[in-house]
Design a protein around this motif. Structure first.
Motif, short mmCIF file in Angstrom:
data_model
loop_
_atom_site.label_atom_id
_atom_site.label_comp_id
_atom_site.label_asym_id
_atom_site.label_seq_id
_atom_site.Cartn_x
_atom_site.Cartn_y
_atom_site.Cartn_z
N PHE A 13 16.66 -7.82 -5.22
CA PHE A 13 17.62 -8.26 -4.22
C PHE A 13 17.71 -9.77 -4.23
O PHE A 13 16.72 -10.46 -4.51
CB PHE A 13 17.20 -7.78 -2.83
N SER A 14 18.90 -10.28 -3.88
CA SER A 14 19.10 -11.72 -3.90
C SER A 14 20.08 -12.13 -2.80
O SER A 14 21.03 -11.41 -2.48
CB SER A 14 19.64 -12.15 -5.27
N ASN A 15 19.82 -13.31 -2.21
CA ASN A 15 20.75 -13.92 -1.26
C ASN A 15 21.12 -12.98 -0.11
O ASN A 15 22.28 -12.61 0.09
CB ASN A 15 22.02 -14.38 -1.98
N LYS A 39 10.86 -15.52 -5.05
CA LYS A 39 11.23 -16.93 -5.03
C LYS A 39 12.10 -17.22 -3.81
O LYS A 39 13.05 -16.49 -3.54
CB LYS A 39 12.00 -17.31 -6.31
N HIS A 40 11.75 -18.27 -3.09
CA HIS A 40 12.51 -18.67 -1.91
C HIS A 40 12.60 -17.52 -0.91
O HIS A 40 13.69 -17.04 -0.58
CB HIS A 40 13.90 -19.18 -2.31
N ILE A 41 11.44 -17.11 -0.44
CA ILE A 41 11.32 -16.03 0.54
C ILE A 41 10.89 -16.65 1.87
O ILE A 41 9.84 -17.30 1.93
CB ILE A 41 10.30 -14.98 0.09
N HIS A 42 11.66 -16.44 2.94
CA HIS A 42 11.38 -17.11 4.21
C HIS A 42 11.46 -16.13 5.37
O HIS A 42 12.47 -15.43 5.54
CB HIS A 42 12.35 -18.27 4.43
N SER A 65 1.58 -8.77 -13.33
CA SER A 65 1.42 -9.92 -12.45
C SER A 65 2.48 -10.02 -11.36
O SER A 65 3.60 -9.54 -11.51
CB SER A 65 1.45 -11.21 -13.29
N VAL A 66 2.08 -10.69 -10.28
CA VAL A 66 3.01 -11.06 -9.21
C VAL A 66 3.07 -12.58 -9.17
O VAL A 66 2.04 -13.26 -9.17
CB VAL A 66 2.54 -10.53 -7.85
N PHE A 67 4.29 -13.12 -9.15
CA PHE A 67 4.50 -14.56 -9.08
C PHE A 67 5.24 -14.88 -7.78
O PHE A 67 6.30 -14.32 -7.51
CB PHE A 67 5.33 -15.04 -10.27
N VAL A 68 4.66 -15.76 -6.98
CA VAL A 68 5.24 -16.15 -5.70
C VAL A 68 5.52 -17.65 -5.75
O VAL A 68 4.62 -18.43 -6.08
CB VAL A 68 4.31 -15.82 -4.53
N ASP A 69 6.74 -18.04 -5.39
CA ASP A 69 7.09 -19.46 -5.43
C ASP A 69 8.02 -19.79 -4.26
O ASP A 69 9.00 -19.08 -4.02
CB ASP A 69 7.79 -19.78 -6.76
N HIS A 70 7.68 -20.85 -3.53
CA HIS A 70 8.48 -21.28 -2.38
C HIS A 70 8.66 -20.14 -1.37
O HIS A 70 9.77 -19.68 -1.11
CB HIS A 70 9.84 -21.81 -2.83
N CYS A 71 7.54 -19.73 -0.81
CA CYS A 71 7.53 -18.70 0.20
C CYS A 71 6.95 -19.30 1.49
O CYS A 71 6.01 -20.09 1.43
CB CYS A 71 6.68 -17.52 -0.27
N LEU A 118 12.93 -10.76 -6.39
CA LEU A 118 13.43 -10.97 -5.03
C LEU A 118 13.60 -12.47 -4.86
O LEU A 118 12.65 -13.24 -5.02
CB LEU A 118 12.44 -10.45 -4.00
N THR A 119 14.82 -12.90 -4.52
CA THR A 119 15.07 -14.34 -4.43
C THR A 119 16.05 -14.67 -3.31
O THR A 119 16.99 -13.92 -3.06
CB THR A 119 15.60 -14.88 -5.78
N HIS A 120 15.76 -15.77 -2.62
CA HIS A 120 16.60 -16.25 -1.53
C HIS A 120 16.83 -15.17 -0.47
O HIS A 120 17.97 -14.80 -0.16
CB HIS A 120 17.93 -16.79 -2.06
N LEU A 121 15.73 -14.67 0.07
CA LEU A 121 15.78 -13.71 1.17
C LEU A 121 15.25 -14.37 2.44
O LEU A 121 14.25 -15.09 2.40
CB LEU A 121 14.94 -12.47 0.86
N THR A 122 15.91 -14.12 3.56
CA THR A 122 15.52 -14.70 4.84
C THR A 122 15.50 -13.62 5.91
O THR A 122 16.46 -12.86 6.06
CB THR A 122 16.50 -15.82 5.27
#
Length: 338
Positions: free
Chosen positions: A177-179, A219-222, A234-240, A199-203
């Motif tokens: 999912f994105s945005n 990425k970019h999960i808020h 692997s799991v990669f988490v960035d900007h959470c 999963l990217t840009h989810l708020t």
């Protein structure tokens, strides 16, 4: 008579002195023998350790080079060849991860960190190669109606916020999912099994991923709550930030993340870098087919290093990193259903 007595005393002292001297020599000789044995054992131990290190370095380097060669061969190849190379590279990367996991006990912290960093780079390159080569067109996105009807809506440019879900027909090897904002999002086992999930840009979203993906990228999960079944690599988490995450995996690599709770089952060691306020607890989410998905993933149920975290920004030996903590048992979340 006096001379005889003195002579006898001298003779007695001589006998005692010789006995004591002999005893001292025997003790000294025994000490030398024990020291020699100890030095021999230490030398043999060092030799075994050096042989293990040399074998690990040689095998890790060879397997890493083989994977890099497969990835470089994807450039310019036809779709079928690329698909085969990526499948082989994925299998070899999983084998390399297992080899590293099995070698953890005798590796130094420096060697372990270097190897984990190299493996993470390989996995990122693999995901990038798959994203570029399969498919050879941009992802299409489609709007989601309130009734969850999934109508395909290809667009030439990336979608605006809230617009959608990656078209699995266009990206058979990737799902996610994105945005999106303030949504409850789910994926079934059939949709994510053995695929890369992004999963990217989810708020402010709640995400449930049922099944066993190959890798998971966040990425970019808020302000989100993301739960996933067993991830085979692997799991990669960035900007959470300000989120709650839960998943089993072989390896976790977290960057640029703040104020986030991670409910984790990991068979190697978790890595954080440029993070603050990250806290950990054992993975506790459950769903009906979890045991089956663990079997598909190949992860060990018994081996869980959830509280063994390496902080690449904290190198003070013997002093705990201030960037991560263990969630107290009384504060751990036990109910996950929305």
């Amino acid at each position: 008579m006096r001379v005889m007595i003195i002579s006898e005393v001298i003779q007695d002292d001589g006998f005692d002195g010789a006995a004591k001297m002999k005893e001292r020599l025997q003790r000294r000789n025994q000490t030398r023998i024990e020291d020699a044995e100890r030095r021999k054992e230490e030398k043999e131990s060092r030799s075994v350790a050096e042989e293990k290190d040399e074998y690990f370095s040689k095998m890790f380097g060879e397997q890493r080079a083989a994977i890099e060669e497969l990835l470089s061969g994807c450039s310019g190849a036809d779709r079928a060849a690329v698909s085969q190379k990526l499948e082989e590279a994925t299998a070899k990367t999983a084998q390399l991860q297992k080899f590293l996991n099995d070698s953890v006990l005798f590796l130094t912290q420096y060697e372990l960190r270097q190897s984990q960093a190299a493996l993470q780079k390989l996995q990122a390159s693999l995901a990038e190669a798959r994203e570029k080569a399969l498919p050879k067109k941009k992802f299409a996105f489609r709007a989601r109606s309130k009734a969850a009807d999934k109508v395909s809506a290809p667009e030439p440019a990336p979608p605006a916020a809230g617009s959608g879900e990656v078209d699995s027909a266009a990206a058979a090897e990737q799902s996610g999912f994105s945005n999106m904002d303030n949504e409850f999002l789910t994926k079934t086992s059939e949709e994510i099994q053995k695929r890369d999930v992004l999963l990217t840009h989810l708020t402010n979203c709640k995400v449930r991923l049922f099944g066993s993906p190959s890798t998971l990228h966040l990425k970019h999960i808020h302000g989100c709550e993301v739960l996933c079944g067993p991830v085979s690599s692997s799991v990669f988490v960035d900007h959470c930030s300000n989120s709650t995450l839960g998943f089993p995996c072989q390896q976790l690599r977290t960057h640029n993340t703040t104020d986030t709770q991670v409910y984790l089952h990991v068979t190697s060691r978790a890595i954080i870098e440029d993070c603050q306020g990250v806290s950990f607890a054992p993975f506790s989410w459950s769903y009906p087919n979890l045991d089956q998905d663990f079997s598909v993933s190949g992860l060990s149920r018994e081996r869980n290093n959830w509280n063994q975290v390496d902080d690449f920004n904290w190198l003070a030996a013997g002093t705990p990193s201030p960037n991560w903590t263990v969630i107290p048992e009384a504060d751990r979340k036990t109910s996950w259903d929305p």
